[in-house]
Design a protein around this motif. Structure first.
Motif, PDB file in Angstrom:
ATOM      1  N   LEU A   1       0.830  -1.211   0.000  1.00  0.00           N
ATOM      2  CA  LEU A   1       0.000   0.000   0.000  1.00  0.00           C
ATOM      3  C   LEU A   1       0.864   1.259   0.000  1.00  0.00           C
ATOM      4  CD1 LEU A   1      -2.985   0.766   0.006  1.00  0.00           C
ATOM      5  CD2 LEU A   1      -2.880   0.900   2.498  1.00  0.00           C
ATOM      6  N   ASP A   2       1.989   1.236   0.717  1.00  0.00           N
ATOM      7  CA  ASP A   2       2.922   2.373   0.718  1.00  0.00           C
ATOM      8  C   ASP A   2       3.471   2.613  -0.687  1.00  0.00           C
ATOM      9  OD1 ASP A   2       2.551   2.755   3.410  1.00  0.00           O
ATOM     10  OD2 ASP A   2       4.379   1.701   4.015  1.00  0.00           O
TER      11      ASP A   2
ATOM     12  N   ASP B   1      -5.095   1.373 -12.878  1.00  0.00           N
ATOM     13  CA  ASP B   1      -4.466   0.152 -12.363  1.00  0.00           C
ATOM     14  C   ASP B   1      -4.058   0.315 -10.903  1.00  0.00           C
ATOM     15  OD1 ASP B   1      -4.781  -0.990 -14.827  1.00  0.00           O
ATOM     16  OD2 ASP B   1      -2.714  -0.639 -15.488  1.00  0.00           O
ATOM     17  N   GLU B   2      -3.516   1.479 -10.554  1.00  0.00           N
ATOM     18  CA  GLU B   2      -3.063   1.701  -9.178  1.00  0.00           C
ATOM     19  C   GLU B   2      -4.245   1.725  -8.212  1.00  0.00           C
ATOM     20  OE1 GLU B   2       0.217   1.820  -8.188  1.00  0.00           O
ATOM     21  OE2 GLU B   2       0.526   1.238 -10.284  1.00  0.00           O
ATOM     22  N   ILE B   3      -5.331   2.349  -8.614  1.00  0.00           N
ATOM     23  CA  ILE B   3      -6.513   2.380  -7.741  1.00  0.00           C
ATOM     24  C   ILE B   3      -7.082   0.981  -7.567  1.00  0.00           C
ATOM     25  CG2 ILE B   3      -8.884   3.210  -7.563  1.00  0.00           C
ATOM     26  CD1 ILE B   3      -7.987   5.801  -8.876  1.00  0.00           C
ATOM     27  N   SER B   4      -7.114   0.209  -8.659  1.00  0.00           N
ATOM     28  CA  SER B   4      -7.585  -1.174  -8.577  1.00  0.00           C
ATOM     29  C   SER B   4      -6.703  -1.997  -7.644  1.00  0.00           C
ATOM     30  CB  SER B   4      -7.607  -1.801  -9.972  1.00  0.00           C
ATOM     31  OG  SER B   4      -7.952  -3.169  -9.921  1.00  0.00           O
TER      32      SER B   4
ATOM     33  N   ILE C   1      -7.368  -1.108  -3.968  1.00  0.00           N
ATOM     34  CA  ILE C   1      -8.577  -1.740  -3.431  1.00  0.00           C
ATOM     35  C   ILE C   1      -8.301  -3.199  -3.078  1.00  0.00           C
ATOM     36  CG2 ILE C   1     -10.920  -2.458  -4.005  1.00  0.00           C
ATOM     37  CD1 ILE C   1     -11.114   0.088  -5.737  1.00  0.00           C
ATOM     38  N   THR C   2      -7.603  -3.904  -3.979  1.00  0.00           N
ATOM     39  CA  THR C   2      -7.285  -5.317  -3.732  1.00  0.00           C
ATOM     40  C   THR C   2      -6.418  -5.476  -2.498  1.00  0.00           C
ATOM     41  OG1 THR C   2      -7.398  -5.805  -6.109  1.00  0.00           O
ATOM     42  CG2 THR C   2      -6.211  -7.372  -4.727  1.00  0.00           C
ATOM     43  N   VAL C   3      -5.385  -4.634  -2.375  1.00  0.00           N
ATOM     44  CA  VAL C   3      -4.478  -4.711  -1.230  1.00  0.00           C
ATOM     45  C   VAL C   3      -5.219  -4.389   0.062  1.00  0.00           C
ATOM     46  CG1 VAL C   3      -2.488  -3.593  -0.151  1.00  0.00           C
ATOM     47  CG2 VAL C   3      -2.379  -4.268  -2.542  1.00  0.00           C
ATOM     48  N   SER C   4      -6.093  -3.390   0.027  1.00  0.00           N
ATOM     49  CA  SER C   4      -6.844  -3.009   1.226  1.00  0.00           C
ATOM     50  C   SER C   4      -7.745  -4.149   1.688  1.00  0.00           C
ATOM     51  CB  SER C   4      -7.683  -1.762   0.952  1.00  0.00           C
ATOM     52  OG  SER C   4      -6.869  -0.656   0.639  1.00  0.00           O
ATOM     53  N   ARG C   5      -8.398  -4.813   0.744  1.00  0.00           N
ATOM     54  CA  ARG C   5      -9.281  -5.928   1.100  1.00  0.00           C
ATOM     55  C   ARG C   5      -8.476  -7.112   1.652  1.00  0.00           C
ATOM     56  NH1 ARG C   5     -13.421  -5.764  -4.125  1.00  0.00           N
ATOM     57  NH2 ARG C   5     -14.682  -3.989  -3.389  1.00  0.00           N
ATOM     58  N   THR C   6      -7.309  -7.356   1.074  1.00  0.00           N
ATOM     59  CA  THR C   6      -6.459  -8.437   1.581  1.00  0.00           C
ATOM     60  C   THR C   6      -5.978  -8.124   2.990  1.00  0.00           C
ATOM     61  OG1 THR C   6      -5.718  -8.882  -0.685  1.00  0.00           O
ATOM     62  CG2 THR C   6      -4.420  -9.833   1.093  1.00  0.00           C
TER      63      THR C   6
END
Length: 249
Positions: free
Chosen positions: A19-20, A213-216, A219-224
């Motif tokens: 995320l960083d 792509d970065e926003i997608s 979102i994936t990283v935040s959910r993980t």
């Protein structure tokens, strides 16, 4: 149980690192010549899990892994899009390679060709670092100049200098050092090779970060991260019940 807590925690730490990296890419979406970073994941070594029974030999249950970690940060050097500016001091590259910049007497490298002419008539970066030429600093005075597709600097029919354009055997071995600059800390293992790209005067290379792509990915990283957090909380609750309730009389 404790092993599961540790595994979930490593997942959270790794997702935080990713995320960083994504946040830094998003912050540099409009930074000219910026090259996006990504965190490369690696799992810890597998261990063989055995079950020990009284009076019997160990029984093999299979491999177990204790989580993941960030092995390294890799930079993607794909060309960014060109934006026409019409300024003679804006120079862009297409193809693998870098401008050479002199900062505090040392050579650094960049893809950001947003330059200016200082009071001494020398081509420098916006931070005031000298743009290196093959024959020393590029002195153009206060007159107009042209830079051709091979990096030669002309004033009329007079050759002034040539941009010192370089490439490397392994661009991923370069280190980001701030001010959109790269350093080659091990020139013996990562020698300079010839630049074979093209130079465009009056253009600026944009960041190669793809916003969607970065926003997608964010979102994936935040959910993980949240999934690992829920697992951690669930195991913590189970452990709390085990200690405080199951063992009580």
């Amino acid at each position: 149980m404790i092993r599961g807590l540790y595994t979930a925690a490593t997942g959270m730490i790794h997702q935080r690192n990713k995320l960083d990296s994504i946040a830094n890419n998003l912050a540099n979406t409009n930074t000219r010549g910026y090259k996006k970073d990504d965190v490369v994941s690696r799992s810890f070594n597998d261990e063989l899990l055995l079950r020990m029974s009284k009076g019997q030999g160990p029984k093999e249950l299979g491999p177990i892994n204790h989580g993941v970690y960030a092995e390294r940060v890799t930079t993607f050097f794909q060309d960014g899009a060109l934006q026409q500016t019409g300024l003679i001091t804006d120079v862009a590259l297409q193809g693998e390679g870098f401008f050479t910049i002199i900062r505090n007497g040392q050579e650094f490298y960049t893809r950001d060709g947003t330059f200016k002419v200082n009071d001494e008539g020398i081509l420098v970066t916006m931070e005031g670092h000298v743009v290196a030429g093959e024959y020393g600093p590029i002195e153009v005075g206060q007159e107009d100049f042209e830079i051709d597709s091979e990096g030669y600097v002309w004033q009329g029919y007079n050759l002034v200098n040539r941009l010192q354009l370089v490439n490397f055997e392994d661009p991923n071995a370069l280190e980001k050092v701030g001010d959109n600059l790269f350093a080659n800390n091990n020139p013996g293992a990562n020698p300079v090779i010839e630049f074979e790209g093209q130079v465009f005067q009056g253009y600026a290379e944009q960041s190669n970060v793809e916003l969607v792509d970065e926003i997608s990915d964010m979102i994936t990283v935040s959910r993980t991260y949240e999934a690992n957090l829920r697992i951690l909380q669930m195991m913590d609750n189970v452990l709390s019940k085990t200690v405080n309730e199951v063992g009580s009389v």
